[in-house]
Each structure stands twice: as structure tokens, then as C-alpha cells.
Design a protein around this motif. Structure first.
Motif, PDB file in Angstrom:
ATOM      1  N   LEU A  21       0.833  -1.205   0.000  1.00 39.16           N
ATOM      2  CA  LEU A  21       0.000   0.000   0.000  1.00 39.16           C
ATOM      3  C   LEU A  21       0.864   1.250   0.000  1.00 39.16           C
ATOM      4  N   TRP A  22       1.931   1.208   0.819  1.00 34.91           N
ATOM      5  CA  TRP A  22       2.814   2.372   0.939  1.00 34.91           C
ATOM      6  C   TRP A  22       3.449   2.703  -0.417  1.00 34.91           C
ATOM      7  N   TRP A  23       3.960   1.687  -1.107  1.00 30.34           N
ATOM      8  CA  TRP A  23       4.585   1.921  -2.405  1.00 30.34           C
ATOM      9  C   TRP A  23       3.553   2.431  -3.415  1.00 30.34           C
ATOM     10  N   THR A  24       2.333   1.855  -3.336  1.00 32.16           N
ATOM     11  CA  THR A  24       1.275   2.324  -4.229  1.00 32.16           C
ATOM     12  C   THR A  24       0.997   3.800  -3.989  1.00 32.16           C
ATOM     13  N   ALA A  25       0.874   4.151  -2.701  1.00 31.92           N
ATOM     14  CA  ALA A  25       0.617   5.558  -2.357  1.00 31.92           C
ATOM     15  C   ALA A  25       1.730   6.449  -2.884  1.00 31.92           C
ATOM     16  N   ASN A  26       2.981   5.995  -2.709  1.00 36.92           N
ATOM     17  CA  ASN A  26       4.123   6.778  -3.197  1.00 36.92           C
ATOM     18  C   ASN A  26       4.027   7.027  -4.695  1.00 36.92           C
ATOM     19  N   ALA A  27       3.689   5.947  -5.428  1.00 38.35           N
ATOM     20  CA  ALA A  27       3.605   6.075  -6.887  1.00 38.35           C
ATOM     21  C   ALA A  27       2.483   7.036  -7.261  1.00 38.35           C
ATOM     22  N   LEU A  28       1.319   6.889  -6.578  1.00 38.21           N
ATOM     23  CA  LEU A  28       0.185   7.761  -6.884  1.00 38.21           C
ATOM     24  C   LEU A  28       0.510   9.221  -6.593  1.00 38.21           C
ATOM     25  N   LEU A  29       1.277   9.451  -5.533  1.00 42.20           N
ATOM     26  CA  LEU A  29       1.628  10.821  -5.165  1.00 42.20           C
ATOM     27  C   LEU A  29       2.450  11.499  -6.244  1.00 42.20           C
ATOM     28  N   VAL A  30       3.130  10.702  -7.070  1.00 37.53           N
ATOM     29  CA  VAL A  30       3.878  11.294  -8.181  1.00 37.53           C
ATOM     30  C   VAL A  30       2.992  11.390  -9.420  1.00 37.53           C
ATOM     31  N   VAL A  31       2.294  10.284  -9.718  1.00 34.55           N
ATOM     32  CA  VAL A  31       1.560  10.188 -10.982  1.00 34.55           C
ATOM     33  C   VAL A  31       0.347  11.129 -10.997  1.00 34.55           C
ATOM     34  N   ILE A 106      29.399  -2.416  11.137  1.00 29.30           N
ATOM     35  CA  ILE A 106      28.264  -1.502  11.183  1.00 29.30           C
ATOM     36  C   ILE A 106      28.580  -0.319  12.085  1.00 29.30           C
ATOM     37  N   GLN A 107      28.323   0.899  11.609  1.00 35.03           N
ATOM     38  CA  GLN A 107      28.610   2.086  12.415  1.00 35.03           C
ATOM     39  C   GLN A 107      27.385   2.591  13.157  1.00 35.03           C
ATOM     40  N   THR A 108      26.293   2.818  12.423  1.00 35.87           N
ATOM     41  CA  THR A 108      25.093   3.313  13.096  1.00 35.87           C
ATOM     42  C   THR A 108      23.865   2.580  12.577  1.00 35.87           C
ATOM     43  N   VAL A 109      22.861   2.525  13.422  1.00 31.63           N
ATOM     44  CA  VAL A 109      21.591   1.913  13.042  1.00 31.63           C
ATOM     45  C   VAL A 109      20.478   2.891  13.413  1.00 31.63           C
ATOM     46  N   ASP A 110      19.624   3.216  12.461  1.00 33.15           N
ATOM     47  CA  ASP A 110      18.542   4.170  12.736  1.00 33.15           C
ATOM     48  C   ASP A 110      17.227   3.651  12.194  1.00 33.15           C
ATOM     49  N   THR A 111      16.130   4.233  12.707  1.00 37.02           N
ATOM     50  CA  THR A 111      14.853   4.024  12.038  1.00 37.02           C
ATOM     51  C   THR A 111      14.463   5.324  11.363  1.00 37.02           C
ATOM     52  N   LYS A 112      13.674   5.188  10.323  1.00 37.27           N
ATOM     53  CA  LYS A 112      13.237   6.362   9.586  1.00 37.27           C
ATOM     54  C   LYS A 112      11.755   6.182   9.315  1.00 37.27           C
ATOM     55  N   ARG A 113      10.960   7.231   9.541  1.00 38.34           N
ATOM     56  CA  ARG A 113       9.514   7.132   9.279  1.00 38.34           C
ATOM     57  C   ARG A 113       9.076   8.351   8.488  1.00 38.34           C
ATOM     58  N   GLY A 114       8.811   8.154   7.248  1.00 38.58           N
ATOM     59  CA  GLY A 114       8.287   9.259   6.441  1.00 38.58           C
ATOM     60  C   GLY A 114       6.821   9.450   6.745  1.00 38.58           C
ATOM     61  N   PRO A 115       6.234  10.580   6.335  1.00 39.12           N
ATOM     62  CA  PRO A 115       4.821  10.844   6.625  1.00 39.12           C
ATOM     63  C   PRO A 115       3.891   9.779   6.043  1.00 39.12           C
ATOM     64  N   VAL A 116       4.157   9.352   4.808  1.00 35.17           N
ATOM     65  CA  VAL A 116       3.289   8.352   4.179  1.00 35.17           C
ATOM     66  C   VAL A 116       3.463   7.011   4.882  1.00 35.17           C
ATOM     67  N   GLN A 117       4.739   6.725   5.203  1.00 34.76           N
ATOM     68  CA  GLN A 117       5.032   5.473   5.881  1.00 34.76           C
ATOM     69  C   GLN A 117       4.292   5.408   7.220  1.00 34.76           C
ATOM     70  N   ARG A 118       4.289   6.533   7.926  1.00 39.51           N
ATOM     71  CA  ARG A 118       3.652   6.564   9.232  1.00 39.51           C
ATOM     72  C   ARG A 118       2.149   6.306   9.109  1.00 39.51           C
ATOM     73  N   ALA A 139      13.270  -1.240   4.023  1.00 40.14           N
ATOM     74  CA  ALA A 139      12.139  -0.334   3.976  1.00 40.14           C
ATOM     75  C   ALA A 139      10.837  -1.100   4.194  1.00 40.14           C
ATOM     76  N   GLY A 140       9.904  -0.482   4.899  1.00 40.89           N
ATOM     77  CA  GLY A 140       8.568  -1.046   5.021  1.00 40.89           C
ATOM     78  C   GLY A 140       8.426  -2.145   6.054  1.00 40.89           C
ATOM     79  N   LEU A 141       9.082  -1.957   7.209  1.00 45.11           N
ATOM     80  CA  LEU A 141       8.863  -2.903   8.300  1.00 45.11           C
ATOM     81  C   LEU A 141       7.751  -2.367   9.190  1.00 45.11           C
ATOM     82  N   ASP A 142       7.104  -3.277   9.896  1.00 43.50           N
ATOM     83  CA  ASP A 142       6.154  -2.869  10.913  1.00 43.50           C
ATOM     84  C   ASP A 142       6.887  -2.025  11.947  1.00 43.50           C
TER      85      ASP A 142
END
Lengths: 165, 576
Positions: A21-31, A106-118, A139-142
């Protein structure tokens, strides 16, 4: 002559199903905005209408195809795995990429949450090494799983000696 | 052997212990003022003369005071910057405070220092100063992995260089309270004594300097600048010159040239080449004069070079993770090559600048370059000389496909140009001539094109196709990958061929990428990622199985849990 017998096996875990769903939303946001930018003027400007609609179709139809195909394809490709010694991921759809990084580097480990992802309750885990090849991203973990993964990776990497270069 | 270090005597000079905060050299204000002020004032004087010549007497009073004011302003900013900048080196860290409005405090743990670059541009050198750049190899953001002091005295620079990179072979933490300069002094003494020379400039190597594809291009650049200036003045520059010197004017030249095209065109091309050669030789001499490459007892590799801007670059031995044999096409044809470092802490923003900063030698004979690479890697036979495996035929087919596309596009363009050529009439050509006569004192290009028969376009298309084919074969032949007991080796490139030897222990991961076409052809890019150099070194268009086997053997254990064997492998047991 057949050394061509080694293959990469896919990493064990799929990403969360909602990633589709997230990837679909991303694509739609461009198209959608691109197509709308052509269709809306077409409604008001009669002479240019055929050309604008043609351009809209030229952008919208391939865009629609990508929106339908890409998320499913990505879902089949995107996978990840963390062993005691390494992080292993695969990603992409047309162009695909497999990455392996050992825990000790491995140097650093982070999480990232974009608005659509959230919106879909998802998060990405970013694993950085000292290489200029860029970080490894799962990308796209729970969301909760992402946090747990980061915690686990942080613990493991801290237990490993060395300055990661 | 210590003739190079006029300041190499042990640290008797120590105005302040290194552990204290200290400022940059006050002379750096003068150096920067000179660097900025001299061109400003020269411009101002030229402006004044030009204005007087143009009869604008009142305005002629403006440039010099304005230049002086600007210089004064720059000097004042410099002074403020100088006051605001402080640095210190303690036994654990190197710290620097800087900034006037937004103050910055940067701190680098000393064991993270990977390279120290001491450079003295001409304006700093006149004042006995140098700039010190400390590289850490922590690539965060753009180029922010470096700390630069601009400027300190040559003495301080030398001391920082010695001290920051020196690692006591063991038990360095023992005497934490000991004054740093004691240790540095002792280390330097020991270091200078057993310094091994790896390479020294041989002036004959300068013969390789003009061996680049850009030689004619740089000549064009030099000449185009003149032509551009001429065009800016609407041809008046040449008119003026020809009147003074009694040279013929443009029209006369044009008719002369058109009458003797076969003589003039080759002369012109030879002139281009010659001016390119002169420029490149001058650059090479400025860059590589006094070139010396040495290794000191603790393994630090030190590069010294430069005529006007002298550069001294030190790389910690442990961080020198490999070497590159760089062979651009023309240089390769001439049998030359240069050697570059694959080292952590040398990154400089983008790949091109990183690669320029990593140069450890000027262009030299290939055999000498291989010898140097063996010395640098401390191996008997250079890892760059291991026999490399060829990549599958499919990689060649990919390159043929690309060559085919280029050929088709070229043919289409040539056909289009030929069609336009038949359409062009007298009036059109007249217009083109007029434009060209304005721009160029030797207006022959358009006339040659106009006079050329139509089949020239066909010949051009065929030549392009042949060149593309030749390029495809060349780039396929350039592909290769192999293993040395301590290094992995990849090679690629036609226009610029790089053979990279990367220490296997420096590999910090793998990246395999495949495009749709590569998947169809069974190919992949298999890349080793590393903290050193460009960060990724790729075996391009390698067979998937072949590449994975290579990666698996290069770094045992890392990739193996993720590999599976498929297909008819039973009859071919691999010895791994």
C-alpha cells in the motif's frame, strides 16, 4: 567451465504486507499530480485540449502501469535477514540490489519514518557502514518490529570490538 | 638523506606545548591579504588605465581607492577570523574552535586521524606558512570529515604532521601524562632515520605528461580563449594587432588560407597540439617537481611534491588499503601509468577529487609503476600483476549492443546533416561566413564544410561506427577480476583503465546489482564495499556465479551463509 552454479538465496524475511500500500501511495503521489496538472487546464482550454489530453495519457498510462505493477514486484523482491554475523537485504524491482554487511563493520543503526510510511504504521531501518556505497535500508517494516530490530542490531554491534573501518 | 628537512631537527623549537590552545600564525593575515589584495590592486590599476584611455577622467579616480577599501575589508575579516580560530592537540584529541557569528567546535579523536595533508600554496610559502588538513575517514556529509588549519607556520605544520600520525608501536596509553612533544620529538628522530624511499622524481617521466586525449583540447582551450577575446571586441583586437605588427587582416588571411588549405590546416592542428603540450608540461612540472614518496618506520607513507605549491601528504600505513594502476588510453598506448592510493581519510567530496588527491605518483613507465605498487603493498610481486579472469561473452554482447545503438544514432544524425546540407543555399552559407569571420581570425571551418562533398557524411558515420565497435572490444578486454593472497583485484575501463588492488581484510560488505538486461544475460555487478578510497570497487558485468564465487573466495565466511548451489553442479566440484 560451469562455475555458474552459485546463486544468492533470498533473505529469509519479507517486509510487512502493508508496504505494498505504501509503495502504491508513493507512486500515486507522483503520478496523480503530474496527470492532474495536464488534465485540469484541458477542462478550461478548448483548443489545446487534444494535445493536453494526449500528454496526460502519455504520462498517466505508464504511471498507472507502474502503480499497479511496481508494488507487487517490489514485495516479491524486498527481503531482509539478520544473522549473528551479518545483515543481508535484497531490494528493487527492475533494477535489483543485494547487500551484505558484517556486524563488525556496522557504524550506526537508525529508524526512519516518512509521513506516508507513518500513515501505514511502517518504518525503515537504516544500517550505515563506513563505505561510500551508502547505507543499507530495510524499507517497510512494521513500526514495532523496526524498533526491535534496531535495538537488537545496536546490542550486537556494541558487543563487537573495532572502529568499524 | 635528510636533505629535504631543513626543519627536521628534533623539536627544540616549541614556543607553546601542543596541549595548549593556540592560534593560527599571525602572518596568515598577510598571506591572505597578499593573495586577495594583489590581484584586486592589479585589476584596479588596469581599470584606471582603461578608464583614462577611454577619456573617462572622473571615473578613473574610483578603482584604486575602491580596491584599497576592499583589500582593507578583506584584511579586517581575516584578522577577525584569525582571532576566532584556536586549535589544540592533546594526548587524546585534536580540537579546533572557529567562526565569528556561528562558532564551531570540532573535535577529532587522535586515533581517528587517517591522513595529514600539509600544503603550502605560493602566497603562503612566501611567508613560511602552510595549510594543514587532517582527514578522518568518517564520511559524514559533504567533505566535513576534514579539519583544516589555514595557515600555521611551516614548523608547526611539520610538527603536527609528525605528531598526529605517529603511533607508538604498542602500549601507547602507558604514559598518558607525558608531554606530547617529547614523544613526537623522539618519534620524529627515529622516523627520519629509517625512512625508506619508495620513489623519487625522474625528470624523464615528464615526457608522459602530454600523453592525454585532452592535449589537443587544452590547446583548443588556450586558442579559443584568445579567439573569444577577439570576438568580444568584435574583431578589433586582431585588427589592432595586425595594424601594429603589420600582419595581414582577417580577410587577407582568409583568402590566403583558402588558397593553401592543405598546408594551413595541418599547421594549425600542430599548433594546437604544441600549445597543449606546453600547458600540460607546465602543469606537470608545477605538480610533481621535487616528487618523493617515502615510508617511515611506523609505516606512514609520505608524499612530497610541488614546485610553487608544495604539498606533503602523509597516510597512516594501516589505512593504505590498496593501490590503483591508472592508465588513461593515450598514456596506456605510450606505455605509461600512474599509481593511486586506496586509503581511508583521503576522500574529498566527490570521486574525481578523491581520485586526484589519491595520486601517489606522476605518470611513469608502466613497469616502474608496477614496481612501486609492489613496494607500497609490501609484496614481492605486485598484486596488480595477478592474472585476471575474463568476463563472460555476454558482457561483450552488451558492449556490442551499445556500440550498435551509437552507430545507428550516428548514422541517423549523419543522414540528417547530409539532408540539411543539400537544403542549404548560398544565402545561408554567406550568413554563416559572416558570423565566423567575426569570431575567428582564421575563418576556414564553415568554408571547409560548405565545400565538402556529400559522401563525407557517410564516411563520418562509418568511422563513428568503427570507433564504437573498437571501443566495445577494448572495454570488454579491459574487464577482469582476480585474487592475490592478500588482495582482490578488479580492472575495467577503455578510455581510462583502472586496475584496483584492494586489501581483502578491508572489505566491509558486498553489493550485487542487476539490471533487467543483466538478469537476462546472467550477468551482475559484484562490488566490494570498503571504507577506503571511493568506497565501492566493482567487478562489472561478471557472470553471476563467477562473481559470487570470486567474492566468496576473497572474503571467506561473509557471503557463504547466503549462497546456494543450483543446477548441474555435481560434475564440477569446486575446490573451496
Amino acid at each position: 567451465m560451469s562455475t555458474d552454479t552459485l546463486r544468492l538465496r533470498p533473505p529469509r524475511n519479507r517486509v510487512n504486507g502493508k508496504a505494498v500500500l505504501w509503495w502504491t501511495a508513493n507512486a500515486l503521489l507522483v503520478v496523480l499530480p503530474l496527470t492532474a496538472a495536464l488534465v485540469v487546464p484541458a477542462l478550461f482550454w478548448e483548443e489545446g485540449r487534444p494535445w493536453l489530453l494526449l500528454a496526460a495519457a502519455a504520462i498517466g498510462l505508464p504511471g498507472l502501469a507502474v502503480t499497479v505493477v511496481m508494488p507487487q514486484w517490489r514485495y516479491r523482491v524486498h527481503r531482509w535477514e539478520i544473522t549473528d554475523d551479518a545483515v543481508y537485504t535484497s531490494s528493487g524491482w527492475l533494477w535489483q540490489e543485494w547487500r551484505v554487511a558484517p556486524m563488525s563493520r556496522i557504524q550506526t543503526v537508525d529508524t526512519k519514518r516518512g509521513p506516508v510510511q507513518r500513515l501505514f504504521g511502517l518504518a525503515s531501518v537504516t544500517v550505515t557502514t563506513a563505505s561510500a556505497a551508502g547505507p543499507i535500508e530495510i524499507a517497510g517494516l512494521d513500526s514495532a518490529l523496526a524498533d526491535a530490530t534496531v535495538e537488537r542490531l545496536t546490542e550486537t554491534t556494541q558487543a563487537t570490538a573495532g572502529d568499524a573501518t | 638523506m635528510t636533505a629535504h628537512t631543513d626543519d627536521g631537527t628534533p623539536a627544540v623549537q616549541s614556543p607553546a606545548p601542543l596541549g595548549d590552545w593556540q592560534g593560527l600564525s599571525t602572518l596568515s593575515v598577510w598571506a591572505n591579504t597578499a593573495a586577495g589584495g594583489v590581484p584586486t590592486m592589479v585589476t584596479a590599476v588596469i581599470g584606471t588605465v582603461a578608464l583614462i584611455a577611454a577619456g573617462q577622467g572622473a571615473w578613473a579616480l574610483a578603482p584604486v581607492p575602491a580596491g584599497l577599501a576592499l583589500t582593507a575589508l578583506m584584511t579586517w575579516i581575516e584578522l577577525v577570523r584569525l582571532r576566532a580560530t584556536r586549535y589544540r592537540v592533546t594526548s587524546e584529541r585534536m580540537e579546533m574552535r572557529s567562526g565569528i557569528l556561528a562558532t564551531a567546535h570540532r573535535s577529532i579523536p587522535r586515533d581517528r586521524v587517517r591522513s595529514v595533508d600539509v600544503a603550502a600554496p605560493i602566497h603562503a610559502r612566501l611567508f613560511g606558512l602552510c595549510a594543514v588538513t587532517v582527514g578522518t575517514g568518517e564520511a559524514v556529509g559533504s567533505g566535513s570529515d576534514q579539519l583544516q588549519l589555514q595557515f600555521v607556520t611551516a614548523e608547526q605544520g611539520e610538527r603536527l604532521r609528525r605528531e598526529l600520525l605517529y603511533r607508538r608501536p604498542a602500549a601507547s596509553g602507558g604514559a598518558a601524562g607525558a608531554t606530547p612533544e617529547d614523544r613526537a620529538g623522539g618519534a620524529a628522530e627515529a622516523g627520519e632515520e629509517v625512512e625508506v624511499e619508495l620513489a623519487r622524481l625522474d625528470p624523464r617521466w615528464f615526457a608522459y605528461a602530454p600523453a592525454t586525449t585532452a592535449t589537443a583540447g587544452i590547446g583548443i582551450g588556450a586558442i579559443a580563449t584568445l579567439l573569444g577575446a577577439n570576438a568580444q571586441s568584435e574583431g578589433r583586437m586582431w585588427l589592432w594587432l595586425s595594424e601594429r605588427a603589420g600582419l595581414p587582416d582577417s580577410a587577407e588571411i582568409a583568402s590566403y588560407v583558402m588558397a593553401r588549405l592543405l598546408l594551413v590546416v595541418p599547421t594549425f592542428l600542430a599548433g594546437l597540439l604544441l600549445s597543449g603540450v606546453v600547458v600540460l608540461l607546465a602543469v606537470a612540472v608545477e605538480t610533481w617537481w621535487n616528487y618523493r614518496l617515502t615510508r617511515s618506520a611506523d609505516g606512514t607513507v609520505r608524499l612530497r611534491r610541488g614546485l610553487l605549491t608544495s604539498v606533503s601528504l602523509s597516510v597512516e600505513g594501516r589505512r593504505l588499503n590498496g593501490v590503483v594502476l591508472h592508465e588513461p588510453f593515450v598514456l596506456r598506448t605510450a606505455g605509461g601509468a600512474d599509481v593511486r592510493a586506496v586509503a581511508t581519510g583521503l576522500s574529498a567530496g566527490d570521486d574525481r577529487r578523491t581520485s586526484a588527491k589519491s595520486r601517489l605518483s606522476p605518470a611513469m613507465p608502466r613497469a616502474r609503476a608496477l614496481e612501486l605498487s609492489a613496494d607500497l603493498t609490501r609484496t614481492r610481486n605486485s598484486p596488480l600483476e595477478v592474472s585476471l579472469a575474463a568476463h563472460p561473452r555476454a558482457a561483450l554482447r552488451r558492449r556490442f549492443t551499445r556500440a550498435g545503438i551509437v552507430t545507428v544514432l550516428g548514422a541517423v544524425a549523419a543522414a540528417g546533416a547530409a539532408w540539411l546540407h543539400t537544403l542549404a543555399n548560398e544565402a545561408f552559407w554567406e550568413a554563416v561566413y559572416r558570423i565566423e569571420e567575426r569570431l575567428s581570425p582564421v575563418p576556414v571551418a564553415a568554408r571547409s564544410v560548405a565545400a565538402a562533398p556529400l559522401w563525407v557524411w557517410a564516411v563520418a558515420a562509418v568511422l563513428l561506427g568503427a570507433a564504437a565497435l573498437w571501443y566495445a572490444v577494448g572495454s570488454y578486454r579491459g574487464l577482469g577480476h582476480g585474487l592475490h593472497p592478500r588482495y582482490l583485484v578488479v580492472r575495467k575501463g577503455m578510455a581510462s583503465r583502472d586496475t584496483v588492488a584492494l586489501e581483502r581484510s578491508a572489505v566491509i560488505g558486498w553489493r550485487i546489482t542487476r539490471s533487467p538486461l543483466q538478469r537476462r544475460a546472467g550477468l551482475a555487478h559484484v562490488s566490494a564495499t570498503t571504507a577506503a578510497g571511493e568506497g565501492v570497487y566493482t567487478a562489472a558485468d561478471v557472470g553471476l556465479g563467477q562473481g559470487l564465487a570470486w567474492a566468496h573466495e576473497a572474503v571467506p565466511g561473509l557471503l557463504s551463509p547466503f549462497l546456494v548451489r543450483v543446477g548441474p553442479s555435481e560434475e564440477e566440484p569446486r575446490p573451496t
